[in-house]
Design a protein around this motif. Structure first.
Motif, PDB file in Angstrom:
ATOM      1  N   VAL A  13       0.803  -1.206   0.000  1.00 53.17           N
ATOM      2  CA  VAL A  13       0.000   0.000   0.000  1.00 53.17           C
ATOM      3  C   VAL A  13       0.845   1.270   0.000  1.00 53.17           C
ATOM      4  O   VAL A  13       0.601   2.182  -0.780  1.00 53.17           O
ATOM      5  CB  VAL A  13      -0.946   0.001   1.214  1.00 53.17           C
ATOM      6  N   ALA A  16       2.440   1.831  -3.327  1.00 50.68           N
ATOM      7  CA  ALA A  16       1.420   2.260  -4.283  1.00 50.68           C
ATOM      8  C   ALA A  16       1.070   3.711  -4.052  1.00 50.68           C
ATOM      9  O   ALA A  16       0.912   4.497  -4.982  1.00 50.68           O
ATOM     10  CB  ALA A  16       0.178   1.390  -4.133  1.00 50.68           C
ATOM     11  N   THR A  17       0.982   4.060  -2.786  1.00 55.26           N
ATOM     12  CA  THR A  17       0.631   5.429  -2.442  1.00 55.26           C
ATOM     13  C   THR A  17       1.638   6.406  -3.029  1.00 55.26           C
ATOM     14  O   THR A  17       1.276   7.357  -3.714  1.00 55.26           O
ATOM     15  CB  THR A  17       0.637   5.591  -0.914  1.00 55.26           C
ATOM     16  N   ALA A  20       1.760   6.150  -7.018  1.00 60.61           N
ATOM     17  CA  ALA A  20       0.534   6.596  -7.651  1.00 60.61           C
ATOM     18  C   ALA A  20       0.395   8.100  -7.525  1.00 60.61           C
ATOM     19  O   ALA A  20      -0.152   8.768  -8.401  1.00 60.61           O
ATOM     20  CB  ALA A  20      -0.657   5.910  -7.033  1.00 60.61           C
ATOM     21  N   ALA A  21       0.950   8.639  -6.446  1.00 55.67           N
ATOM     22  CA  ALA A  21       0.939  10.094  -6.296  1.00 55.67           C
ATOM     23  C   ALA A  21       1.721  10.732  -7.426  1.00 55.67           C
ATOM     24  O   ALA A  21       1.309  11.736  -8.003  1.00 55.67           O
ATOM     25  CB  ALA A  21       1.551  10.494  -4.961  1.00 55.67           C
ATOM     26  N   ALA A  24      -0.387  10.402 -10.531  1.00 57.56           N
ATOM     27  CA  ALA A  24      -1.563  11.266 -10.513  1.00 57.56           C
ATOM     28  C   ALA A  24      -1.204  12.725 -10.687  1.00 57.56           C
ATOM     29  O   ALA A  24      -1.977  13.506 -11.225  1.00 57.56           O
ATOM     30  CB  ALA A  24      -2.301  11.071  -9.203  1.00 57.56           C
ATOM     31  N   ALA A  82      -2.319   1.530 -10.517  1.00 61.25           N
ATOM     32  CA  ALA A  82      -2.671   2.937 -10.748  1.00 61.25           C
ATOM     33  C   ALA A  82      -1.818   3.577 -11.856  1.00 61.25           C
ATOM     34  O   ALA A  82      -1.600   4.784 -11.855  1.00 61.25           O
ATOM     35  CB  ALA A  82      -2.538   3.749  -9.451  1.00 61.25           C
ATOM     36  N   LYS A 214     -11.419  -6.652  -7.263  1.00 56.18           N
ATOM     37  CA  LYS A 214     -11.418  -5.217  -7.592  1.00 56.18           C
ATOM     38  C   LYS A 214     -10.400  -4.913  -8.696  1.00 56.18           C
ATOM     39  O   LYS A 214     -10.604  -4.031  -9.506  1.00 56.18           O
ATOM     40  CB  LYS A 214     -11.115  -4.407  -6.324  1.00 56.18           C
TER      41      LYS A 214
ATOM     42  N   SER B 123      -3.099  14.894  -0.084  1.00 61.63           N
ATOM     43  CA  SER B 123      -2.883  14.356  -1.423  1.00 61.63           C
ATOM     44  C   SER B 123      -4.090  13.495  -1.819  1.00 61.63           C
ATOM     45  O   SER B 123      -4.610  12.729  -1.006  1.00 61.63           O
ATOM     46  CB  SER B 123      -1.624  13.499  -1.418  1.00 61.63           C
ATOM     47  N   THR B 125      -4.014  11.004  -3.610  1.00 61.39           N
ATOM     48  CA  THR B 125      -3.603   9.603  -3.533  1.00 61.39           C
ATOM     49  C   THR B 125      -3.747   9.057  -2.124  1.00 61.39           C
ATOM     50  O   THR B 125      -4.253   7.944  -1.930  1.00 61.39           O
ATOM     51  CB  THR B 125      -2.144   9.466  -3.984  1.00 61.39           C
ATOM     52  N   ILE B 126      -3.322   9.856  -1.152  1.00 61.68           N
ATOM     53  CA  ILE B 126      -3.433   9.411   0.239  1.00 61.68           C
ATOM     54  C   ILE B 126      -4.910   9.190   0.581  1.00 61.68           C
ATOM     55  O   ILE B 126      -5.277   8.164   1.166  1.00 61.68           O
ATOM     56  CB  ILE B 126      -2.843  10.479   1.196  1.00 61.68           C
ATOM     57  N   VAL B 129      -6.291   6.006  -1.238  1.00 65.27           N
ATOM     58  CA  VAL B 129      -5.844   4.746  -0.642  1.00 65.27           C
ATOM     59  C   VAL B 129      -6.504   4.539   0.716  1.00 65.27           C
ATOM     60  O   VAL B 129      -6.966   3.438   1.047  1.00 65.27           O
ATOM     61  CB  VAL B 129      -4.299   4.719  -0.504  1.00 65.27           C
ATOM     62  N   SER B 132      -9.999   3.450   0.185  1.00 61.84           N
ATOM     63  CA  SER B 132     -10.013   2.088  -0.377  1.00 61.84           C
ATOM     64  C   SER B 132      -9.842   1.068   0.745  1.00 61.84           C
ATOM     65  O   SER B 132     -10.489   0.018   0.743  1.00 61.84           O
ATOM     66  CB  SER B 132      -8.878   1.917  -1.393  1.00 61.84           C
ATOM     67  N   TYR B 236      -9.855  12.381 -12.753  1.00 62.00           N
ATOM     68  CA  TYR B 236      -9.395  11.015 -12.958  1.00 62.00           C
ATOM     69  C   TYR B 236      -8.515  10.530 -11.803  1.00 62.00           C
ATOM     70  O   TYR B 236      -8.451   9.340 -11.529  1.00 62.00           O
ATOM     71  CB  TYR B 236      -8.618  10.876 -14.281  1.00 62.00           C
ATOM     72  N   ALA B 237      -7.864  11.465 -11.089  1.00 65.31           N
ATOM     73  CA  ALA B 237      -6.849  11.049 -10.114  1.00 65.31           C
ATOM     74  C   ALA B 237      -7.442  10.191  -8.989  1.00 65.31           C
ATOM     75  O   ALA B 237      -6.921   9.121  -8.667  1.00 65.31           O
ATOM     76  CB  ALA B 237      -6.155  12.270  -9.539  1.00 65.31           C
ATOM     77  N   LEU B 240      -8.559   6.912 -10.372  1.00 66.08           N
ATOM     78  CA  LEU B 240      -7.390   6.083 -10.676  1.00 66.08           C
ATOM     79  C   LEU B 240      -6.923   5.322  -9.435  1.00 66.08           C
ATOM     80  O   LEU B 240      -6.655   4.128  -9.483  1.00 66.08           O
ATOM     81  CB  LEU B 240      -6.265   6.978 -11.200  1.00 66.08           C
ATOM     82  N   VAL B 241      -6.875   6.023  -8.332  1.00 68.86           N
ATOM     83  CA  VAL B 241      -6.378   5.398  -7.103  1.00 68.86           C
ATOM     84  C   VAL B 241      -7.412   4.420  -6.533  1.00 68.86           C
ATOM     85  O   VAL B 241      -7.052   3.339  -6.052  1.00 68.86           O
ATOM     86  CB  VAL B 241      -6.026   6.466  -6.047  1.00 68.86           C
ATOM     87  N   MET B 242      -8.688   4.783  -6.623  1.00 68.39           N
ATOM     88  CA  MET B 242      -9.698   3.959  -5.934  1.00 68.39           C
ATOM     89  C   MET B 242     -10.177   2.765  -6.744  1.00 68.39           C
ATOM     90  O   MET B 242     -10.432   1.698  -6.186  1.00 68.39           O
ATOM     91  CB  MET B 242     -10.880   4.830  -5.504  1.00 68.39           C
TER      92      MET B 242
END
Lengths: 456, 299
Positions: A13, A16-17, A20-21, A24, A82, A214, B123, B125-126, B129, B132, B236-237, B240-242
């Motif tokens: 996780v 990924a965090t 993915a940041a 994004a 992601a 998922k 963020s 993303t934070i 996640v 999620s 989209y961000a 994208l993460v979720m």
């Protein structure tokens, strides 16, 4: 072109965090640049996040730096979830800022014939446009099984990467030995035995099968079964010709997604899916191994690739588990592991430190380093002198992996077929039990979409 | 010769031109060029892999949107509209409600306002996640709460009937603080005399809101609705993460990202979708702005 037979690699996780940041926010464009100064040279190496692989790579990098004073290695990583890894890779390629670049190994089937009108994308595009160095004449290549190397990264007369890892991806499934023993069940070898076991376990109040729905990991069941049905008892050496014949048949219109083989696979897939965790659609790939390993009294089977074996073992060291191929057909001999050549190191032709990059690969693939690497990752060995490591969960693999066959990719599709286009096969997050669509109806839709996509 | 902090008379002549030149070069490089490149890429077959051929193909990608990719495009349009409508309506409602509650200058209210605004600075993303994990049906607390309250269960983000609405809620949780602040600014500009006069005329709180507060908040509503809708149309961000666009959550922005930067990228298709998104956003944003400004004038 969608690439559904490539199941996403493990990631934790936090990793990924972080990455993915980057994806994004588009900051991956600032990815590493290779630089050198009079006192030191920086070699940029990039690979996707697989915690064990990254950790072992770092250890080998440290040893390489020690053996080569003045050399620094900058390791760039991003998880495959992601869209982070493709984003990092694109930015590194665009900036020509990488010297050793990991690629997912390919197959000869990826290169559609010129007459098909299908253009290759991804790694095959890099190779066929001359952007990766031919490694076939490098001395370190002699350490590896040449057939696997040629299959995975071969193009015309060259080999454009050194394939380090191979996993059971499609068809992969973990099982809890103690739970099977508790209910008097043995490891199933045929489809009927498997369904019977699932039925028995359900009748005992268990949820027999766990899957990270998922992120579409149910594809492992679907593609594993139709690959087993397609390969049947043919030797692994015939995989390329079998899959090329399939691709040509799709292109010529003599085979499509609603052909008998896929309908048979769909029926089997649906039967198995009756036994999954009811809310598996919300289970993420990142958390699934941890959840499965923690729940020792339920979920006897877990659909996942062997790349997660060491993750599961680390999450719950006390768990007594094994890894096997899903028995998708009625013939035990056909139910072989669908093997996926995985991480391949490549050297871009525009690398500023090509000689050093080749020296690095020579060092990385030395027997002791490679032994440590396959042990850490749980990968099957691709070196002739290095056996596949014996780990607590690899007993079935030790006996059966050598009987497996290299897995198929999707039929040839034009590059501009968008994400989720059914031309690349049914989207299993939309079919029962994850969605409302019937899989056989989805196969018909896919067949229509494929025909429309390749229509000239 | 005269002296000044800006040099001689001759050099002073260049200062305005220099002032224009620097931002113009920046805009041309980072604004116009990428936009024109996107238009051009949308007319090509190009994987985006550096060094691979880029073949001009006219409107081929646009044609494909209405043929081989039609079902994905129509699904993406539906998802985008659902997402935009959901976020806009809820965020305006929640933001306004919070503003009405917390507009007063009282002890402690500033802290509440700061806490409510805080998710905005996290963020994406934070946040993605985090939610999620909360919504994981096997290990997250949401499942346990739902089960204890209703006896039922849900796949949450893996259920196409609710997944997009859950992302809408997360978005609203993140950004309602901003909407609240804009409304608070609007509320503080309403003359108190209007409320006093209304009270003297016997108006209750509901009539005071409908006849004074809501109409006087028209400019703040214009800003909030416009910014929220435009932001949501390009989202989209968080998706994208979720969910990565699975389970009916692939908006146009997500489809564009997946096409341009996914596993097998196709920059031609991705750029075409970027053009579609631009037209879509300009059309909806334009209509919204026109309607909201007319409403302001009418009030």
């Amino acid at each position: 072109m969608a690439d559904r037979n490539r199941t996403i690699r493990p990631s934790r996780v936090l990793a990924a965090t972080a990455a993915a940041a980057l994806a994004a926010t588009g900051l991956t464009a600032c990815g590493g640049g290779s630089g050198s100064s009079s006192s030191s040279t920086t070699l940029v190496v990039a690979e996707w996040t697989n915690a064990a692989a990254v950790q072992e790579t770092q250890a080998i990098d440290a040893a390489f730096e020690k053996a080569n004073p003045g050399v620094k290695i900058k390791l760039e990583t991003a998880p495959t979830t992601a869209g982070a890894w493709p984003a990092l890779q694109s930015s590194l390629e665009a900036s020509k800022g990488v010297d050793v670049l990991a690629q997912f190994a390919q197959s000869p089937e990826k290169y559609a014939p010129a007459g098909s009108g299908v253009t290759v994308g991804g790694t095959p595009a890099l190779i066929s446009s001359g952007q990766l160095l031919d490694l076939s004449k490098q001395s370190f290549m002699s350490r590896f099984d040449s057939t696997t190397q040629k299959f995975a990264m071969g193009y015309k007369d060259g080999i454009y990467g050194v394939t380090m890892a191979e996993y059971v991806n499609n068809s992969g499934m973990f099982y809890k030995k103690d739970l099977l023993a508790k209910y008097g069940l043995s490891v199933p070898t045929t489809f009927d035995e498997f369904i019977s076991d699932l039925k028995t376990l359900k009748s005992k109040g268990l949820t027999p099968l766990y899957v990270a729905g998922k992120d579409g990991i149910q594809n492992i069941v679907w593609m594993g079964i139709y690959n087993q049905l397609m390969m049947q008892d043919k030797p692994a050496s015939e995989a390329t010709s079998v899959f090329m014949a399939k691709d040509n048949a799709f292109l010529n219109g003599t085979q499509n997604w609603n052909s008998a083989l896929y309908q048979d696979a769909a029926n089997r897939y649906e039967q198995i899916m009756q036994y999954i965790e009811p809310n598996a659609g919300g289970v993420s790939f990142a958390s699934a191994p941890g959840t499965w390993s923690a729940k020792t009294d339920d979920y006897p089977f877990f659909v996942d690739g062997s790349f997660d074996g060491n993750t599961i073992a680390a999450d719950n060291p006390a768990l007594n588990f094994g890894m096997m191929a899903i028995p998708g057909t009625d013939n035990a001999a056909w139910n072989r592991a669908d093997l996926a050549p995985d991480l391949a190191w490549t050297v871009p032709t525009w690398s500023k430190h090509q000689d050093l990059a080749l020296k690095y690969l020579d060092f990385f693939t030395q027997q002791t380093n490679y032994e440590a690497w396959v042990k850490a990752t749980g990968s099957l060995s691709t070196q002739t002198a290095v056996p596949t490591p014996t780990l607590k969960w690899t007993d079935w693999l030790q006996t059966n992996a050598s009987k497996g066959f290299p897995g198929t990719t999707l039929p040839w599709l034009p590059a501009n077929v968008g994400t989720g286009n059914p031309a690349g096969g049914p989207t299993l997050t939309e079919t029962k039990p994850f969605g409302s669509k019937d899989l056989l109806a989805a196969l018909d839709d896919s067949a229509k979409a494929y025909t429309a996509a390749v229509k000239k | 010769m005269s002296t000044s902090p800006f040099g001689t008379r001759r050099t002073r002549r260049w200062i305005p031109w220099l002032s224009i030149l620097v931002p113009s070069v920046g805009w041309l490089t980072f604004g116009l060029y990428p936009s024109l490149a996107t238009v051009y890429y949308s007319l090509t077959e190009y994987s985006g892999v550096p060094g691979t051929p880029m073949n001009y193909c006219g409107l081929c990608n646009y044609r494909n949107l209405f043929t081989s990719n039609y079902s994905q495009v129509s699904d993406a349009v539906v998802a985008t509209l659902k997402y935009t409508a959901g976020v806009t309506v809820l965020q305006i409602g929640v933001g306004l409600g919070l503003a009405l509650l917390l507009q007063r200058r009282r002890f402690g209210y500033g802290l509440y306002r700061a806490l409510i605004f805080m998710p905005q600075i996290f963020s994406v993303t934070i946040v993605g996640v985090l939610f999620s994990l909360l919504l994981d049906p096997s290990s997250g607390p949401a499942e346990q709460i739902l089960h204890s309250l209703t006896g039922g269960s849900s796949a949450f983000l893996g259920d196409a009937s609710v997944s997009i609405w859950l992302i809408v809620l997360v978005n609203v949780w993140m950004f309602s603080g901003y909407t609240m602040l804009v409304y608070i600014a609007g509320l503080r500009r309403i003359p108190l005399e209007l409320y006093e006069a209304a009270s003297l005329d016997g108006c209750g709180p509901i009539r005071r809101f409908t006849k004074i507060t809501w109409p006087m908040l028209a400019p703040a509503t214009t800003v909030n609705v416009f910014l929220t809708a435009i932001g949501s149309l390009g989202e989209y961000a968080l998706i994208l993460v979720m969910t990565q666009g699975q389970y009916k959550t692939q908006t146009i922005g997500m489809f564009m990202f997946n096409s341009a930067f996914g596993v097998n990228p196709d920059l031609g298709l991705g750029s075409t979708l970027a053009m579609v998104q631009f037209v879509f956003t300009a059309a909806i944003g334009g209509v919204l702005l026109w309607r909201l400004r007319r409403r302001e004038v009418a009030l």
